[in-house]
Scaffold this motif. Structure first.
Motif, PDB file in Angstrom:
ATOM      1  N   SER A   1      82.157   8.143   7.773  1.00 19.22           N
ATOM      2  CA  SER A   1      81.999   9.350   8.533  1.00 19.22           C
ATOM      3  C   SER A   1      82.394  10.555   7.768  1.00 19.22           C
ATOM      4  N   ARG A   2      81.918  11.737   8.423  1.00 21.49           N
ATOM      5  CA  ARG A   2      82.254  13.024   7.786  1.00 21.49           C
ATOM      6  C   ARG A   2      83.979  13.217   7.517  1.00 21.49           C
TER       7      ARG A   2
ATOM      8  N   SER B   1      76.533  15.267   3.978  1.00 26.27           N
ATOM      9  CA  SER B   1      75.373  14.655   4.526  1.00 26.27           C
ATOM     10  C   SER B   1      75.770  13.713   5.972  1.00 26.27           C
ATOM     11  N   LEU B   2      76.918  13.218   5.555  1.00 24.52           N
ATOM     12  CA  LEU B   2      77.328  12.108   6.760  1.00 24.52           C
ATOM     13  C   LEU B   2      77.756  13.172   8.022  1.00 24.52           C
ATOM     14  N   ALA B   3      77.473  12.260   9.313  1.00 22.21           N
ATOM     15  CA  ALA B   3      77.638  12.703  10.431  1.00 22.21           C
ATOM     16  C   ALA B   3      79.019  12.516  10.972  1.00 22.21           C
ATOM     17  N   TRP B   4      79.714  13.532  11.907  1.00 21.21           N
ATOM     18  CA  TRP B   4      80.981  13.294  12.233  1.00 21.21           C
ATOM     19  C   TRP B   4      81.105  12.019  12.967  1.00 21.21           C
TER      20      TRP B   4
ATOM     21  N   ARG C   1      81.037   8.711  13.180  1.00 19.69           N
ATOM     22  CA  ARG C   1      80.411   7.285  12.505  1.00 19.69           C
ATOM     23  C   ARG C   1      79.296   7.804  11.746  1.00 19.69           C
ATOM     24  N   GLY C   2      79.105   7.778  10.482  1.00 22.37           N
ATOM     25  CA  GLY C   2      78.016   8.206   9.765  1.00 22.37           C
ATOM     26  C   GLY C   2      77.249   7.029   9.229  1.00 22.37           C
ATOM     27  N   ASP C   3      76.166   7.064   8.593  1.00 19.99           N
ATOM     28  CA  ASP C   3      75.168   6.017   8.331  1.00 19.99           C
ATOM     29  C   ASP C   3      74.951   6.231   6.730  1.00 19.99           C
TER      30      ASP C   3
ATOM     31  N   VAL D   1      72.204   8.223   4.607  1.00 22.80           N
ATOM     32  CA  VAL D   1      72.462   9.416   3.786  1.00 22.80           C
ATOM     33  C   VAL D   1      71.899   9.161   2.428  1.00 22.80           C
TER      34      VAL D   1
END
Lengths: 659, 153
Positions: A346-347, A410-413, A415-417, A421
């Motif tokens: 995640s971010r 580029s990661l989301a806060w 929980r990222g993917d 990315v």
């Protein structure tokens, strides 16, 4: 009279600083708003008196009042006015006064703009700030009084160190100190939060602009210092891993880590304890830097001080604030409530990794700088820790961080993917790889790291751009939609994008140093030489006088395929008052690269031994640093961060008072 | 076009940016000179602040530069010249500290910090994970009941 007035103003400032450190703290414990309010007036008063003292010293310098010891030792009546003024901080005593002035300025800024803050938090922070101010004012008054008189007074001053008579070095210390000292606010607020035993997003929102200001100035200050070294030391190097440079790099690394972790705290209420720790660390390194430079523990251009009393006094200040804050941290930090869960990918997770790499890099610089001193104390063995060590530790860590940066950005806060990315960054990654392969294929025998660094630079620049593009595109493909979407993105996002792009620009400049050319030769009139793509010819050599020096100037013309491009005039300056010579490299900026010529003293037959360099893209190093600082400034203009503006901070403040 | 030519030129130049030596010191054989340069960039100017002798203007640095070139011209290897200088001036002259007992902590400082930091993060994430345990079977059943009741109303 003015001089004695300055001295007296400084004593009053010390008294006010002591009041500022005691009364609001006491008021906060008794919940007495009137006593807490004293902190505000005391901070403003302290600023006014330190400013008066500084103005008095500046007046003495600008009027060449040689009855003042400080002026007599560091000034000369023939110096240009700008250097008379910059000479105020071109010496130990004056530079400590500048330090105190900036400290008091930041304190007054908090006092004036902090109305939205909980009263107790502000009172405690002002009290810690007052304590730092008192320590340094006491240091100046006890060991480094700039207002000391000299009887009988001489007719002429001993001149400012010629190395310091340079525009770059005139503005380098104020920039650097704004950075160093700016972190004192962050430190004071961290200590206040620990004393209060609580910390929340409102704290982060208030502290972040100060951290950003400090970081921007520190970035510019370091870049300025490096450019100065580049054009003044005469062999084209710009970073030496000199202990004094390391002393400024350590707070920068810790401060950069802090800026990233405080973002997590502000957005997600996580990493609180760690953020507090970094706040303490950043200012501790600022203090350490001040100690290293000011105590004379290292002997270099910067260490004008060699009085052991000073070293011991600063060491005392250093030990008190670092040990005190760390003890406070150990005692109170476990009481701070943790919040904000996040998945490793995640971010937040990326920023934790960023912090790990930055603090490790910082630790490697710390050990590398202090290990020789410690080892000599313990075993008496003398070793040197130089560039190869720092490149292998700090350099490798920072390159790794550069590679990871676009992913984190580029990661989301929460929980990222990572796969998504990676797909978004595929183009940037591919472009970076192509650059690496191309450079390795075309260039033989160059440094191994240069193509890799160039590829990384391309990757981080394109990666940042692609993230900007993908965010803007979400509003639809129509041009008007793109534009309104771009305007709708928070300025702190744009700030981050600009700063990360700047990292890439800087890295590209660094990588390009691997592809330059160096020519060491004796220049004769009438026999041109090739340097890079240019033809360099010596036209004539002559001597001319400056205000307080004589210089030997070589007039050199630069041609490309026979066509005149520019002229360069490198010089050697001889300063009579101190019997010192300085090198003024001749530099021509051509297509972001620079042709750099530095000369030695001419031989009797009129020819001149010279070192000539063609440095492609070298200006990108400093343009990148400026770009990074610009990113910080853009982030600073974010509405959420304006001083006292956010209503959400008030709501938070009300909630804190209510609880 | 000019920019492209410049870029190509930059690509073709193979010499790494290197530093300051006086023209009269340079050896006539470029291969030997390159060896002298690489050696002298690893050696500290003893009277300067963290400058290599390659970059320094000091006369001692010049003496050592000349000494290195004399020994290389005599056919000594870089290692032999370096060992000679260390025997004369100690480890102090090496910009890259040798790996031995005294410098163990120095060389291990960065890897150890990285490992310890990584370990601390791993522990912190585990603590967070255990601090928020999953719902027990009983709780899951009650939650489902509440949800059903909520839907019904």
């Amino acid at each position: 009279m003015i001089v004695e007035g300055g001295h007296f103003a400084m004593i009053l400032a010390l008294a006010l600083a002591i009041v500022q450190s005691v009364v609001p703290f006491w008021g906060a414990r008794r919940n007495d708003l009137a006593l807490m309010g004293v902190g505000v007036s005391a901070a403003v008063g302290q600023f006014a008196f330190v400013a008066l003292a500084f103005a008095a010293l500046a007046a003495a310098h600008m009027t060449s009042d040689f009855s003042v010891l400080n002026v007599a030792e560091n000034s000369h009546s023939a110096m240009p006015m700008i250097y008379k003024f910059s000479g105020v901080w071109g010496n130990h005593e004056g530079s400590m006064l500048l330090w105190s002035l900036i400290l008091a300025t930041f304190g007054a800024l908090v006092a004036v703009t902090g109305r939205a803050l909980p009263a107790r938090l502000r009172a405690d922070a002002l009290s810690v700030q007052g304590l730092i101010g008192a320590a340094f004012l006491a240091f100046i008054l006890a060991t480094s009084n700039p207002f000391e008189r000299l009887v009988p007074s001489p007719f002429e001053g001993r001149d400012l160190n010629p190395i310091l008579q340079d525009l770059g070095l005139a503005i380098h210390p104020p920039l650097l100190y704004l950075g160093y000292v700016g972190f004192s606010i962050v430190f004071s607020f961290a200590a206040a939060a620990l004393i209060e035993g609580r910390i929340d997003a409102a704290w982060a929102r208030f502290v972040r602009p100060f951290a950003l200001i400090a970081w921007c100035f520190l970035t510019l200050g370091i870049a300025m210092g490096s450019y100065w070294a580049y054009y003044t030391l005469g062999w084209g190097g710009f970073w030496f891993w000199d202990p004094v440079e390391n002393a400024s790099l350590m707070p920068w690394l810790a401060g950069t880590a802090f800026l990233h972790s405080v973002a997590v705290m502000e957005k997600r209420d996580a990493l609180k304890v760690w953020t507090i720790f970094l706040a303490i660390l950043a200012f501790s390194f600022s203090l350490l830097g001040t100690f290293l430079v000011r105590s004379g523990v290292l002997t270099s251009v910067h260490a004008f001080a060699s009085d052991p009393r000073r070293g011991v006094f600063i060491l005392g200040i250093l030990a008190f604030f670092i040990a005190g804050s760390l003890a406070l941290f150990a005692w109170r930090a476990p009481m701070l409530k943790q919040g904000g869960l996040f998945a490793p990918i995640s971010r937040e997770g990326a920023l934790v990794l960023n912090n790990l790499l930055l603090t490790t890099a910082c630790a490697s610089v710390f050990f590398g700088t202090l290990y020789p001193l410690a080892l000599e104390q313990v075993t008496g063995a003398k070793i040197t820790v130089g560039a190869p060590f720092f490149n292998m530790t700090c350099g490798v860590l920072l390159l790794t961080l550069t590679f990871l940066t676009p992913f984190g950005f580029s990661l989301a806060w929460k929980r990222g993917d990572l796969l998504g990315v990676a797909q978004r960054l595929a183009f940037a990654l591919l472009a970076g790889l192509i650059v690496v392969v191309m450079l390795i294929a075309f260039v033989h025998g160059g440094p191994v790291l240069a193509p890799i660094a160039a590829g990384l630079a391309i990757f981080i620049m394109l990666g940042t751009l692609s993230e900007v593009f993908s965010r803007v595109r979400r509003g639809g493909a129509k041009l008007s939609a793109l534009f309104s979407r771009a305007r709708g993105l928070p300025l702190s996002f744009w700030g981050g994008a600009v700063a990360h792009f700047g990292v890439g620009v800087l890295l590209l400049g660094l990588a390009a140093t691997g592809f330059g050319q160096e020519v060491i030769a004796t220049l004769h009139v009438g026999s041109p030489l090739h340097v890079g793509p240019y033809e360099v010819a010596l036209d004539s050599v002559n001597t001319r006088g400056g205000p307080n020096y004589q210089e030997t100037v070589a007039h050199i013309t630069v041609r490309e395929n026979g066509a005149l491009v520019t002229t360069i005039e490198p010089a050697r300056r001889q300063f009579a008052a101190r019997q010192m010579a300085t090198t003024q490299a001749g530099i021509a900026t051509l297509n972001l690269g620079q042709l750099y010529i530095s000369i030695a003293d001419p031989t009797p037959d009129g020819s001149i031994p010279a070192r000539m360099y063609w440095k492609p893209l070298v200006t990108l190093i400093w343009l990148g640093a400026i770009c990074m600082a610009l990113g910080g400034a853009v982030s600073l203009t974010d509405r959420r961060l304006r001083f006292g503006a956010p209503s959400r901070a008030r709501a938070g403040a009300a909630a804190m008072v209510a609880s | 076009m000019k920019a492209l030519r410049l870029a190509l030129f930059a690509l073709l130049i193979a010499i790494p940016a290197a530093f300051a030596v006086q023209p009269d010191e340079v050896m006539s054989d470029p291969a030997l000179e390159a060896r002298a340069r690489s050696l002298s960039s690893e050696l500290r100017c003893l009277v300067c602040q963290n400058q290599s002798i390659d970059d320094s203007d000091a006369s001692l640095a010049k003496d050592i530069r000349v000494l290195i070139r004399e020994r290389i011209a005599k056919g000594e290897s870089n290692e032999a010249v370096r060992d000679f200088l260390v025997s004369r001036y100690g480890d102090f002259i090496l910009l890259k500290p040798p790996f031995k007992l005294e410098t163990l902590l120095l060389w291990l400082s960065a890897p150890l910090t990285l490992l310890l930091g990584g370990f601390a993060i791993w522990r912190a994430t585990r603590r967070v994970a255990t601090a928020t345990p999953a719902l027990s079977a009983d709780e899951e059943r009650r939650l489902a009941e509440i949800a059903r009741a909520g839907e019904g109303s």
